[in-house]
Design an enzyme around this catalytic site. Structure first.
Site: not given
Ligand code: GLU
Length: 471
Positions: A64-65, A70, A94, A99, A106, A362
């Site tokens: 949560h930093h 996402k 990632k 950035d 997930k 995204s």
């Molecule tokens: N599922 C993709 C990933 O592993 C995209 C995640 C996203 O767009 O939030 O990077």
């Protein structure tokens, strides 16, 4: 032995290896590494035949930093808590590396989607979304799901619709999920984004003459032979753009068989064939190989695992001949396989960098949803008018007449142009950072995966310090 580690332990092993090259207090490193929240949901659904089945789903918010967190939602029989937590951790690193200002998350449901009808999948997805809402695991500023293995635009549209129905704040609710269909507030270029990002990333990796020389290759993608594992949402667009860049895709492996053609596979033909038959088995123009794993061991320049984790293992790594391993999937190389491949001199391009295209676009979709205006809408016509005025001025000053071909590229940038430009810039910058870190510590001392983790650790640590949580 390292091969027996769980997926999350393997991710943490890579983290620890990189952390040695930083000087942050152990308490801060521990906080970065730990998974902040994870939740196991079980709920019943009624199958089409009237039977009741218990569904198991998870969502993990690793860090949560930065908010929102996402990450995608996957539908696969391999889904379990360890896998989801490990993948959420990879999302954290990632996003930091490229950035994208999100924490990592997930989700997943343990099922084989081929065993369920469309309406069963819809009921499962809507019920899972309901669970996410109840436990505060979804929201534009909280946690934003996206497609992953086994899910796509349909699932995202069901998630959006369920969230919209339940949400109080309708204004920004459309930003609760990304990877939506275009006519449901999606963004152009998201569907192909991970595959396109893989190719932008590889273009950058292969552009350095010194690095290519070290592994016995010429710079550039042109003429490089490629074997792909997985011809889905990531593999197919990657193959398409690689072919456009004049690389030669010689092998494609799917779970039910593989195809091989040393002269190059016609990607569109395979895609059409698969759409018609549901498989790549016995597609004409290529030799069919029953055991898909055999194709991974072919002589080639670039091997792209674009399916699931743990595909390159201690067992098959000694037989893999590719010069470059391009990790389009999350976690495709086990710790032991990584050691074996590196010892043989292969260049491993890590997942945390190479498959970041999906979450990058995204991010653009989320920004578009919150701003309620499509990219290019304000500037496109203005730019076009300015270009035309400039061309007219040059024509009048020089007497030269531009042809239609020359005028063609000079249109105002639309959403696709801007998304691709932002994606390419992201991939190029991230790889340059990885490369600089390697050069600083010595290329033989720090590999690309470790460099990617070092960069991510620095950025996350900085965020914590800015929050004033650590000195
Ligand atoms: N599922 C993709 C990933 O592993 C995209 C995640 C996203 O767009 O939030 O990077």
């Amino acid at each position: 032995m390292a091969e027996n580690l769980s997926f999350f332990e393997k991710v943490n092993k890579n983290f620890d290896k990189a952390a040695q090259f930083t000087e942050y207090p152990q308490g801060l490193l521990d906080q970065i590494k730990i998974c902040n929240n994870s939740c196991h949901f079980t709920f019943p659904i009624k199958r089409d035949d009237g039977t009741i089945q218990t569904i198991h789903g998870w969502r993990a918010e690793h860090s949560h930093h930065k908010l929102p967190t996402k990450g995608g939602i996957r539908y696969s029989t391999l889904v379990n808590e360890d896998e989801i937590v490990a993948l959420a951790a990879l999302m954290t690193y990632k996003c930091a590396l490229v950035d994208v200002p999100f924490g990592g998350a997930k989700g997943g449901i343990q099922l084989n989607r081929n065993e369920y009808s469309e309406s069963e999948l819809e009921r499962i997805t809507r019920r899972y979304t309901y669970e996410l809402i109840q436990k505060n695991y979804i929201g534009p500023g909280v946690d934003v799901p996206a497609p992953d293995f086994g899910t796509g635009e349909n699932e995202m549209a069901w998630i959006l619709d369920t969230y919209l129905t339940m949400s109080q704040d309708k204004l920004d609710a459309i930003a609760c999920v990304t990877g939506k269909p275009i006519d449901q507030n999606g963004i152009h270029g998201r569907k192909e984004a991970t595959g396109r990002g893989v190719v932008f990333g590889l273009e950058e990796v292969c552009s350095y003459e010194d690095d290519m020389k070290q592994i016995g290759l010429h710079p550039g993608l042109r003429g490089k032979t490629v074997v792909l594992q997985g011809f889905g949402k990531v593999g197919y667009p990657a193959a398409k753009y690689l072919t456009e860049a004049e690389a030669i895709v010689i092998g494609i492996a799917e779970s039910d068989g593989a195809i091989y053609n040393p002269k190059g596979i016609d990607i569109e033909k395979v895609s059409t064939f698969r759409a018609e038959t549901g498989s790549i088995r016995h597609c004409s123009d290529a030799t069919f190989i029953e055991n898909p794993n055999d194709v991974l061991e072919l002589e080639c320049d670039i091997l792209i695992p674009a399916a699931l984790e743990n595909q390159l293992t201690a067992e098959n790594a000694p037989r893999i001949k590719a010069h470059i391993i391009a990790e389009a999937a999350n976690g495709p190389t086990t710790t032991k396989a990584d050691e074996i491949l590196q010892k043989r001199g292969a260049l491993i391009i890590p997942d945390t960098f190479l498959n970041a295209g999906g979450v990058t676009v995204s991010y653009f979709e989320w920004l578009r949803n919150l701003s309620h205006v499509g990219f290019g809408r304000l500037a496109r016509r203005y730019e076009e008018t300015a270009y035309n005025a400039m061309l007219l001025f040059i024509e009048q000053a020089t007497g030269y007449q531009f042809s239609d071909d020359e005028r063609g590229p000079l249109h105002g940038a639309d959403e696709t142009d801007l998304v691709n430009s932002g994606l390419q810039d992201t991939m190029v910058n991230a790889y340059q950072e990885i490369r600089e870190i390697r050069l600083k510590h010595g290329k033989d001392v720090v590999d690309s995966r470790t460099a990617a983790f070092i960069s991510a650790i620095h950025k996350i640590a900085q965020s914590y310090m800015q929050l004033g949580i650590f000195p």
